[in-house]
Each structure stands twice: as C-alpha cells, then as structure tokens.
Motif scaffolding. Structure first.
Motif, short mmCIF file in Angstrom:
data_model
loop_
_atom_site.label_atom_id
_atom_site.label_comp_id
_atom_site.label_asym_id
_atom_site.label_seq_id
_atom_site.Cartn_x
_atom_site.Cartn_y
_atom_site.Cartn_z
N ILE A 87 4.43 -9.91 0.07
CA ILE A 87 5.09 -10.20 1.37
C ILE A 87 6.32 -9.17 1.63
CG2 ILE A 87 6.77 -11.91 2.47
CD1 ILE A 87 4.90 -13.92 2.40
N THR A 88 6.51 -8.42 2.54
CA THR A 88 7.28 -7.59 2.46
C THR A 88 8.67 -8.19 3.11
OG1 THR A 88 6.88 -6.82 4.99
CG2 THR A 88 5.87 -5.62 3.08
N ASP A 89 9.76 -7.68 2.97
CA ASP A 89 11.12 -8.34 3.58
C ASP A 89 10.90 -8.40 4.89
OD1 ASP A 89 12.09 -8.28 1.05
OD2 ASP A 89 13.09 -6.44 0.92
N GLU A 115 4.01 -11.88 -4.39
CA GLU A 115 5.08 -10.98 -4.75
C GLU A 115 5.80 -10.55 -3.57
OE1 GLU A 115 4.22 -6.62 -6.28
OE2 GLU A 115 3.14 -8.37 -7.33
N ARG A 116 7.14 -10.13 -3.80
CA ARG A 116 7.96 -9.81 -2.85
C ARG A 116 8.05 -8.17 -2.75
NH1 ARG A 116 11.78 -12.94 0.00
NH2 ARG A 116 12.20 -11.07 1.00
N LEU A 117 7.89 -7.40 -1.74
CA LEU A 117 7.87 -6.01 -1.54
C LEU A 117 9.23 -5.75 -0.86
CD1 LEU A 117 4.32 -5.15 -0.93
CD2 LEU A 117 5.43 -5.22 -3.15
N PRO A 118 10.29 -4.99 -1.62
CA PRO A 118 11.27 -4.86 -0.73
C PRO A 118 11.11 -3.43 0.13
CG PRO A 118 11.53 -3.81 -2.70
CD PRO A 118 10.35 -4.50 -2.64
N CYS A 119 11.99 -3.63 1.26
CA CYS A 119 11.69 -2.45 2.30
C CYS A 119 13.08 -1.54 2.57
CB CYS A 119 11.55 -3.00 3.69
SG CYS A 119 10.18 -4.03 3.83
N CYS A 129 6.06 -1.60 9.49
CA CYS A 129 6.38 -1.67 7.92
C CYS A 129 5.02 -1.65 7.47
CB CYS A 129 7.19 -2.62 7.60
SG CYS A 129 7.63 -2.99 5.77
N LEU A 130 4.28 -2.49 7.58
CA LEU A 130 2.59 -2.71 7.02
C LEU A 130 1.87 -1.23 7.16
CD1 LEU A 130 1.81 -6.11 7.90
CD2 LEU A 130 2.63 -5.43 5.75
N VAL A 131 2.03 -0.77 8.32
CA VAL A 131 1.04 0.35 8.34
C VAL A 131 1.63 1.70 7.67
CG1 VAL A 131 0.43 2.08 10.17
CG2 VAL A 131 0.28 -0.16 10.90
N GLN A 132 2.93 1.53 7.59
CA GLN A 132 3.56 2.71 6.81
C GLN A 132 3.26 2.64 5.34
OE1 GLN A 132 7.83 2.46 6.63
NE2 GLN A 132 8.09 4.18 5.28
N ARG A 133 3.41 1.36 4.87
CA ARG A 133 3.22 1.32 3.29
C ARG A 133 1.78 1.17 2.89
NH1 ARG A 133 6.28 -1.65 -0.50
NH2 ARG A 133 7.84 -2.03 0.88
N VAL A 134 0.66 0.96 3.84
CA VAL A 134 -0.58 1.06 3.60
C VAL A 134 -0.86 2.57 3.71
CG1 VAL A 134 -2.87 0.85 4.70
CG2 VAL A 134 -1.41 -1.11 4.34
N THR A 135 -0.47 3.31 4.53
CA THR A 135 -0.58 4.65 4.57
C THR A 135 -0.03 5.56 3.42
OG1 THR A 135 -0.24 4.57 7.00
CG2 THR A 135 -0.56 6.68 6.09
#
Length: 183
Positions: A87-89, A115-119, A129-135
C-alpha cells in the motif's frame, strides 16, 4: 535606425547569427531511442515470480470487504503462491479521507502483513502514483476495480492486473506459467 555600435544593443545581439551551417552528409546521425526495460521478453515480464508484490488500490479494498473476501488469503488462492500486498502512502491517505464509513478498510490497510511504500511526489492522487510506480518498477501486480486505472495500466507492457469478479479474485495479462487456471 539604430547603429550596430549603439550601447543599448547587447554584445550577443551585435554578432550576426543568421549564418546557418550546412549539414555534413558523411557525419554520423544521432537520435534518441527510448530505453526499454530489460525485464521484458516481448510482452512476457521476467521479473514477476513468487513472492508476488501486489499494489492495492483503494476501491479494491472496499470491494473486497463488500464481497466478504480476505485480501491476503484470496490473493494466495488466485496465484497459488505467497503474496505481499503493498500500500502506497497515497492509497492510505485516500482511505483516511473517506472518513468513518470506511474505517474497516483503514483497519485492513494497516494490517502488519501489508507492506507500506513511501511516496516522494506531491499530491495524494493514488491512480497517478500507482501508474508512475508500475512504469518505473515492473515487479508489481496492480489490484484494482477502477475501469480508468485498468485502462491506463493496460497501456504499460508487462504489468498484470488483479480484479474481482464472481466473488473471487481474477488476474489478467499474467503469463500462463503462474497462478491458478483461468475460468
């Protein structure tokens, strides 16, 4: 008409820059080609493998609660392997903004198995945020029910999508070697 030696004209403007250089036909031409990730073998993502890291969206948690599905257990039933929900922030902030009605979703999101993912970016729009992280990192599976987010992720090669249908989790764009059989 102003004289070229006038003090009001800057030094760079005095020189005549209208002279064009002719292109040398024998010179080597350079061009920018986008760098493709080395983890992709055509559409097949070689970075995917157990334990699976699954990026969870806000509405995926809410729809899982509606369908009375345990997140971690249902993910394992879908993929036949260990799953680590992430889960992202931004997603956490989005759930907190939903208020008292979604307190169960907030309690599930704060589960220690997640698991926490910091932004590091500005704003709290979770889809971007999700699209950017997955890219950037193609080692994630994205769990979402949102049509627009699914459409955006389908444009990124090598990223599977987990969704809910018929009171169970399904996955699309996953290599056939992994996970439960398709229904």
């Amino acid at each position: 008409m102003i004289n070229l030696r006038d003090q009001r004209i800057k030094q760079t403007e005095r020189a005549k820059s209208n002279v064009k250089k002719k292109d040398d036909p024998s010179a080597i031409k350079e061009r920018e080609v986008p760098q493709h990730p080395s983890c992709l073998f055509f559409q097949y993502n070689t970075q995917l493998g157990p334990p699976y890291y699954i990026l969870v969206d806000t509405n995926f948690i809410n729809f899982s609660i509606k369908a009375k599905l345990d997140l971690v257990q249902s993910m394992m039933d879908c993929l036949y392997a260990k799953c680590i929900p992430c889960i992202t922030d931004c997603v956490m902030a989005e759930i907190e903004k939903l208020g008292q009605k979604y307190r169960v979703a907030l309690r599930i999101a704060k589960d220690p198995r997640f698991e926490r993912l910091p932004c590091t970016h500005k704003g709290t729009y979770a889809d971007d945020c999700l699209v950017q992280r997955v890219t950037q990192h193609k080692c994630y599976i994205v769990a979402t029910v949102d049509r627009d987010l699914k459409r955006r992720i389908r444009k990124i090669p090598g990223v599977p999508i987990m969704y809910i249908s018929n009171h169970r989790y399904n996955i699309e764009r996953m290599p056939d070697d992994y996970g439960a059989p398709r229904f």
